[in-house]
Scaffold this active site. Structure first.
Site, PDB file in Angstrom:
ATOM      1  N   HIS A 127     -25.569 -16.463  49.533  1.00  0.00           N
ATOM      2  CA  HIS A 127     -24.446 -16.316  48.454  1.00  0.00           C
ATOM      3  C   HIS A 127     -24.988 -15.427  47.185  1.00  0.00           C
ATOM      4  CE1 HIS A 127     -20.746 -17.803  46.409  1.00  0.00           C
ATOM      5  NE2 HIS A 127     -21.639 -17.669  45.403  1.00  0.00           N
ATOM      6  N   GLU A 128     -25.769 -15.508  46.559  1.00  0.00           N
ATOM      7  CA  GLU A 128     -26.194 -14.644  45.404  1.00  0.00           C
ATOM      8  C   GLU A 128     -26.719 -13.397  46.133  1.00  0.00           C
ATOM      9  OE1 GLU A 128     -25.934 -15.575  42.554  1.00  0.00           O
ATOM     10  OE2 GLU A 128     -25.315 -17.601  42.799  1.00  0.00           O
ATOM     11  N   HIS A 141     -23.474 -11.329  45.941  1.00  0.00           N
ATOM     12  CA  HIS A 141     -23.242 -11.287  44.721  1.00  0.00           C
ATOM     13  C   HIS A 141     -23.720  -9.609  44.381  1.00  0.00           C
ATOM     14  CE1 HIS A 141     -20.545 -13.953  43.576  1.00  0.00           C
ATOM     15  NE2 HIS A 141     -21.349 -15.203  43.472  1.00  0.00           N
TER      16      HIS A 141
END
Ligand SMILES: [Zn+2]
Length: 434
Positions: free
Chosen positions: A132-133, A136
């Site tokens: 998820h990071e 980003h």
């Protein structure tokens, strides 16, 4: 005259068009066209420049268990080949903070707090957080944030991006030590969050993990946000808000991906075994931090000592002990506690800063100067620059050195701005024109 205006109009339009083209870029993850304010060179530079400061601001490196960072890094490295920009200089680090949070800087610098690791059940859930990071960073989510873009384009000094994540740092904040945040608490829009979940799950699956771990992870977050632990989770919920909609979206994404994949539950539990063992000590330390915030220094000292009795090698516990002792007017004992904290972890700014400030109060100026300078190498704070300015003035270097320190203190920003401006104005009157 008309021709002149026309020529300038055309030149102006061309310039505007050029800027627009630069701002319109393809999202490397989704392939869609969207606004992007910064180049990849800017991303790399920003990530490199603020990674160290943000680690300091987020509780510092988790020194006591370096194997845990190696493990997290190994899981992160499995995911990188499947990201859209695998060439970014990704890094993964574990921070010493009880707040369950994770963040990514532009350019792929990613941190996860021990407070989040303790809430996860298996390696696939860790992979879900990291993937998820990665999205980003990969999809330039923070580089697209106009807020971040304009702040940096506006030339504001980001030297003060120290953030106040935990209760412990809130204490520091109240004492004028810690400062404001930018990246660690970047708020991503709902669509960015969904995009990160969706593509993160793809990366996970390709790396061999069961993408359904992203569902259980969200379910855990939703459960926690509805529990009495919600306050503890507020930072995570602010930057990556959980919702039933995200759980449902992840369930739909998982259905699109090939079934199966690893969870690696046993391995994960082995890797965090030391963290689990130390958890009672961190809970005592968090209580000490809260007691300090409430100015209950005697109970704070008690909690810090209980934490130390469980784990005598954690630098942060000695810093808490030092803060409590200092507030109880036991300056010499406080100095000793800070020194123990620094000896256990010389690469964290906060105990150095506190020992420097205490030495300054005790009029031990050369010792104070050394500690404050060492703390500034790790993290720039207004109070360290301002105190160094005072020491320089005392030594009679008002015009040559103190002015420089006060200027840096002013640029760093904080609660002392007005006082610093007054000192600068006074020095300008008394110093020779050049
Ligand atoms: Zn997020």
């Amino acid at each position: 005259m008309k021709k002149f205006i026309l020529r300038h109009f055309i030149a102006g339009s061309l310039l505007a068009l050029l800027l627009l083209i630069q701002a319109c870029a393809v999202n490397p993850v989704t392939g869609k066209k969207e606004l992007s304010w910064m180049s990849e060179a800017w991303e790399l530079q920003t990530g490199e420049r603020y990674y160290g400061f943000q680690q300091q601001a987020g509780g510092g490196y988790y020194t006591i268990d370096p194997d845990l960072t190696l493990y997290v890094r190994s899981v992160g490295k499995k995911l990188i080949p499947f990201s859209a920009r695998a060439h970014l200089p990704y890094d993964f680090v574990v921070l010493n903070d009880s707040t369950p949070n994770a963040w990514a800087l532009p350019g792929g610098k990613i941190a996860i707090n021990r407070g989040l690791l303790i809430e996860l059940d298996n390696e696939a859930e860790l992979a879900a957080v990291l993937a998820h990071e990665i999205v980003h960073a990969d999809a330039r989510h923070s580089a697209q944030s106009q807020e971040v873009g304009t702040i940096i384009a506006g030339g504001q000094v980001l030297a003060t991006v120290l953030l106040a994540n935990s209760d412990y740092n809130h204490t520091a904040l109240q004492q004028g030590v810690a400062l404001t945040s930018l990246y660690g608490q970047t708020r991503y829009s709902r669509s960015r969050e969904l995009e990160s979940d969706q593509y993160g799950m793809q990366y996970m699956r390709e790396a061999g993990y069961d993408p359904r771990a992203a569902i259980s992870l969200q379910e855990t977050f939703v459960r926690l946000s509805n529990s009495n632990k919600a306050g503890v989770f507020s930072t995570l919920f602010a930057s990556h808000p959980p919702s039933q909609a995200r759980v449902d979206a992840n369930r739909a994404s998982a259905a699109q991906l090939p079934a199966g994949g690893l969870l690696n539950r046993q391995r994960y539990q082995q890797e965090i075994a030391q963290l689990i063992d130390r958890q009672p000590a961190y809970e005592k330390a968090d209580k000490a931090g809260k007691a300090i915030a409430n100015k209950s220094y005697r109970p704070a000292l008690g909690y810090a000592q209980q934490a130390i009795a469980i784990e005598p090698n954690e630098s942060r516990f000695f810093e808490l002990k030092g803060i409590a002792l200092n507030r109880l007017n036991r300056a010499q004992d406080a100095l000793q506690a800070y020194s123990r904290s620094i000896a256990l972890d010389p690469n964290y700014f906060s105990p150095l800063l506190r020992r420097g400030l205490l030495k300054h109060e005790l009029k031990s100026f050369s010792g104070a100067e050394r500690d404050l300078k060492d703390s500034l190498k790790l993290a720039p704070t207004q109070v360290a620059y301002a105190t160094l300015g005072e020491i320089a003035e005392r030594k009679g270097f008002g015009c040559s050195q103190a002015m420089g320190y006060y200027q840096q203190a002013y640029r760093a920003g904080g609660s002392q701005n007005q006082e610093i401006q007054r000192k600068l104005a006074a020095l300008k009157v008394s110093c020779p024109a050049n």
